[in-house]
Scaffold this motif. Structure first.
Motif, PDB file in Angstrom:
ATOM      1  N   ASP A  35      25.008  20.276  -4.267  1.00 60.04           N
ATOM      2  CA  ASP A  35      25.897  21.065  -3.744  1.00 60.04           C
ATOM      3  C   ASP A  35      25.401  21.811  -2.677  1.00 60.04           C
ATOM      4  O   ASP A  35      24.805  22.808  -2.839  1.00 60.04           O
ATOM      5  N   LEU A  36      25.353  21.183  -1.247  1.00 63.08           N
ATOM      6  CA  LEU A  36      24.747  22.033  -0.181  1.00 63.08           C
ATOM      7  C   LEU A  36      25.580  22.947   0.446  1.00 63.08           C
ATOM      8  O   LEU A  36      26.789  22.909   0.370  1.00 63.08           O
ATOM      9  N   PRO A  37      24.941  24.013   0.948  1.00 60.82           N
ATOM     10  CA  PRO A  37      25.594  24.972   1.742  1.00 60.82           C
ATOM     11  C   PRO A  37      26.180  24.685   3.021  1.00 60.82           C
ATOM     12  O   PRO A  37      25.605  23.495   3.538  1.00 60.82           O
ATOM     13  N   PRO A  38      27.513  25.022   3.672  1.00 58.95           N
ATOM     14  CA  PRO A  38      27.995  24.345   4.753  1.00 58.95           C
ATOM     15  C   PRO A  38      27.069  24.563   5.987  1.00 58.95           C
ATOM     16  O   PRO A  38      27.211  23.686   6.724  1.00 58.95           O
ATOM     17  N   ARG A  39      25.994  25.452   5.975  1.00 61.44           N
ATOM     18  CA  ARG A  39      25.234  25.147   7.381  1.00 61.44           C
ATOM     19  C   ARG A  39      23.780  24.761   6.920  1.00 61.44           C
ATOM     20  O   ARG A  39      22.897  24.896   7.920  1.00 61.44           O
ATOM     21  N   THR A  40      23.888  23.766   6.150  1.00 60.71           N
ATOM     22  CA  THR A  40      22.453  23.128   5.820  1.00 60.71           C
ATOM     23  C   THR A  40      22.018  22.134   7.005  1.00 60.71           C
ATOM     24  O   THR A  40      22.934  21.453   7.744  1.00 60.71           O
ATOM     25  N   ARG A  41      20.693  22.284   7.368  1.00 54.52           N
ATOM     26  CA  ARG A  41      20.316  21.516   8.547  1.00 54.52           C
ATOM     27  C   ARG A  41      19.751  20.360   8.019  1.00 54.52           C
ATOM     28  O   ARG A  41      18.336  20.284   7.736  1.00 54.52           O
ATOM     29  N   GLY A  42      20.437  19.290   7.967  1.00 59.44           N
ATOM     30  CA  GLY A  42      20.156  18.021   7.429  1.00 59.44           C
ATOM     31  C   GLY A  42      19.631  17.145   8.672  1.00 59.44           C
ATOM     32  O   GLY A  42      18.500  16.541   8.808  1.00 59.44           O
ATOM     33  N   VAL A  43      20.560  16.615   9.480  1.00 57.50           N
ATOM     34  CA  VAL A  43      20.196  15.777  10.799  1.00 57.50           C
ATOM     35  C   VAL A  43      21.308  16.267  11.892  1.00 57.50           C
ATOM     36  O   VAL A  43      22.095  16.679  11.677  1.00 57.50           O
ATOM     37  N   ILE A  44      20.833  15.951  13.035  1.00 53.52           N
ATOM     38  CA  ILE A  44      21.902  16.291  14.202  1.00 53.52           C
ATOM     39  C   ILE A  44      22.466  15.077  14.609  1.00 53.52           C
ATOM     40  O   ILE A  44      22.026  13.941  14.690  1.00 53.52           O
ATOM     41  N   GLY A  45      23.730  15.573  14.707  1.00 51.34           N
ATOM     42  CA  GLY A  45      24.676  14.608  15.386  1.00 51.34           C
ATOM     43  C   GLY A  45      25.078  14.796  16.588  1.00 51.34           C
ATOM     44  O   GLY A  45      25.071  15.955  16.942  1.00 51.34           O
ATOM     45  N   LEU A  46      25.359  13.711  17.631  1.00 51.44           N
ATOM     46  CA  LEU A  46      25.685  13.811  18.780  1.00 51.44           C
ATOM     47  C   LEU A  46      27.086  13.345  19.196  1.00 51.44           C
ATOM     48  O   LEU A  46      27.563  12.315  18.857  1.00 51.44           O
ATOM     49  N   PHE A  47      27.779  14.213  19.862  1.00 48.73           N
ATOM     50  CA  PHE A  47      29.369  13.961  20.330  1.00 48.73           C
ATOM     51  C   PHE A  47      29.076  13.665  21.746  1.00 48.73           C
ATOM     52  O   PHE A  47      28.993  14.484  22.587  1.00 48.73           O
ATOM     53  N   GLU A  48      28.947  12.261  22.045  1.00 47.91           N
ATOM     54  CA  GLU A  48      28.502  11.639  23.295  1.00 47.91           C
ATOM     55  C   GLU A  48      29.506  12.195  24.430  1.00 47.91           C
ATOM     56  O   GLU A  48      29.078  12.583  25.603  1.00 47.91           O
ATOM     57  N   GLU A  49      30.876  12.419  24.173  1.00 49.93           N
ATOM     58  CA  GLU A  49      31.766  12.558  25.030  1.00 49.93           C
ATOM     59  C   GLU A  49      31.706  13.897  25.689  1.00 49.93           C
ATOM     60  O   GLU A  49      31.929  14.156  27.080  1.00 49.93           O
ATOM     61  N   ASN A  50      31.080  14.886  24.967  1.00 47.59           N
ATOM     62  CA  ASN A  50      31.021  16.090  25.581  1.00 47.59           C
ATOM     63  C   ASN A  50      29.739  16.232  26.175  1.00 47.59           C
ATOM     64  O   ASN A  50      29.340  17.360  26.886  1.00 47.59           O
ATOM     65  N   CYS A  51      28.672  15.457  26.174  1.00 47.26           N
ATOM     66  CA  CYS A  51      27.442  15.554  26.958  1.00 47.26           C
ATOM     67  C   CYS A  51      27.648  15.300  28.425  1.00 47.26           C
ATOM     68  O   CYS A  51      28.166  14.225  28.767  1.00 47.26           O
TER      69      CYS A  51
END
Ligand code: SF4
Ligand code: SF4
Length: 231
Positions: A35-51
């Motif tokens: 049960d991980l806390p919500p701000r866990t740093r697991g992996v980075i996601g890219l929302f390409e439309e905003n880049c």
């Protein structure tokens, strides 16, 4: 003082008994998901439309593990006589997670909210080269990014939300049907209806004005029953 023979054994048994009755805190991963806390740093996601390919994240990354390729594209003028514009088009966006130290600087510096932390951590590979995640894989991680936590009560509304609401209101106002004029028949009927002076209620209008006869009072033009009128 010499220790009592067997006291060590008794102490050990007491600890064992105490621990046996306590609830276990060991999670049997992978059968039980943590049960991980919500701000866990697991992996980075890219929302390409905003880049916008501003390259800030790649420049600020202390490990130089973000790889971006792009090219420029000319956008025709929006209006006749206007100026052509150029914009960056993303060709490649990759993060090498074998080098990444999960500092979060890239996410912090991105001015366009294109990078997000996902708590997903199960992406171990047997080949280190597979730890370089290309844009498609980074985009897939976006589906695992949790929704942002609710704002504190009384907190200022984010600028993005205020701007989005203003735009939605503007669009709704543009799409709303214009107020229709009343039909000619309705206008004619309204004109035929007797109007009452404004501010005068029925009670007020029924009251005789000074100098006017009251109802039932005889007047030269309206004699009482049994009286004769002027010849
Ligand atoms: S988290 Fe840090 S090390 Fe990893 S890609 Fe972002 S800036 Fe680089
Ligand atoms: S900082 Fe953000 S917008 Fe700029 S290149 Fe990186 S991900 Fe794209």
């Amino acid at each position: 003082m010499a220790p009592i023979p067997g006291s060590g054994l008794a102490k050990g048994l007491a600890v064992t008994l105490r621990t046996m009755t306590k609830k276990s805190v060991t999670a049997q991963y992978p059968d039980t998901q943590p049960d991980l806390p919500p701000r866990t740093r697991g992996v980075i996601g890219l929302f390409e439309e905003n880049c916008t390919v501003c390259m800030l994240c790649a420049r600020e990354c202390p490990d130089w593990c973000i790889y971006i390729d792009s090219h420029k594209e000319t956008v025709p003028a929006a209006a006749p006589g206007g100026r052509e514009r150029s914009r960056n088009v993303l060709d490649r966006f990759a993060i090498d997670f074998s080098l990444c130290m999960y500092c979060g600087i890239c996410i912090e510096v991105c001015p366009f909210d294109a990078l997000f932390w996902s708590p997903e951590f199960e992406y171990a590979e047997t080949d280190i080269r597979d730890l370089t995640h290309e844009r498609d894989k980074l985009r897939e991680w976006m589906w695992t990014v949790p929704a942002p936590p609710a704002l504190d009560p009384g907190a200022e509304e984010p600028k993005e939300l205020a701007t989005a609401r203003k735009t939605a209101d503007k669009l709704a106002a543009q799409q709303a049907p214009p107020a229709t004029e009343p039909h000619a028949d309705q206008q004619a009927r309204a004109a035929e209806q007797p109007t009452r002076p404004q501010g005068d209620s029925k009670q007020q209008t029924d009251q005789p004005k000074p100098g006017q006869p009251t109802p039932g009072q005889a007047t030269p033009d309206h004699p009482k029953p049994g009286q004769e009128g002027p010849e």
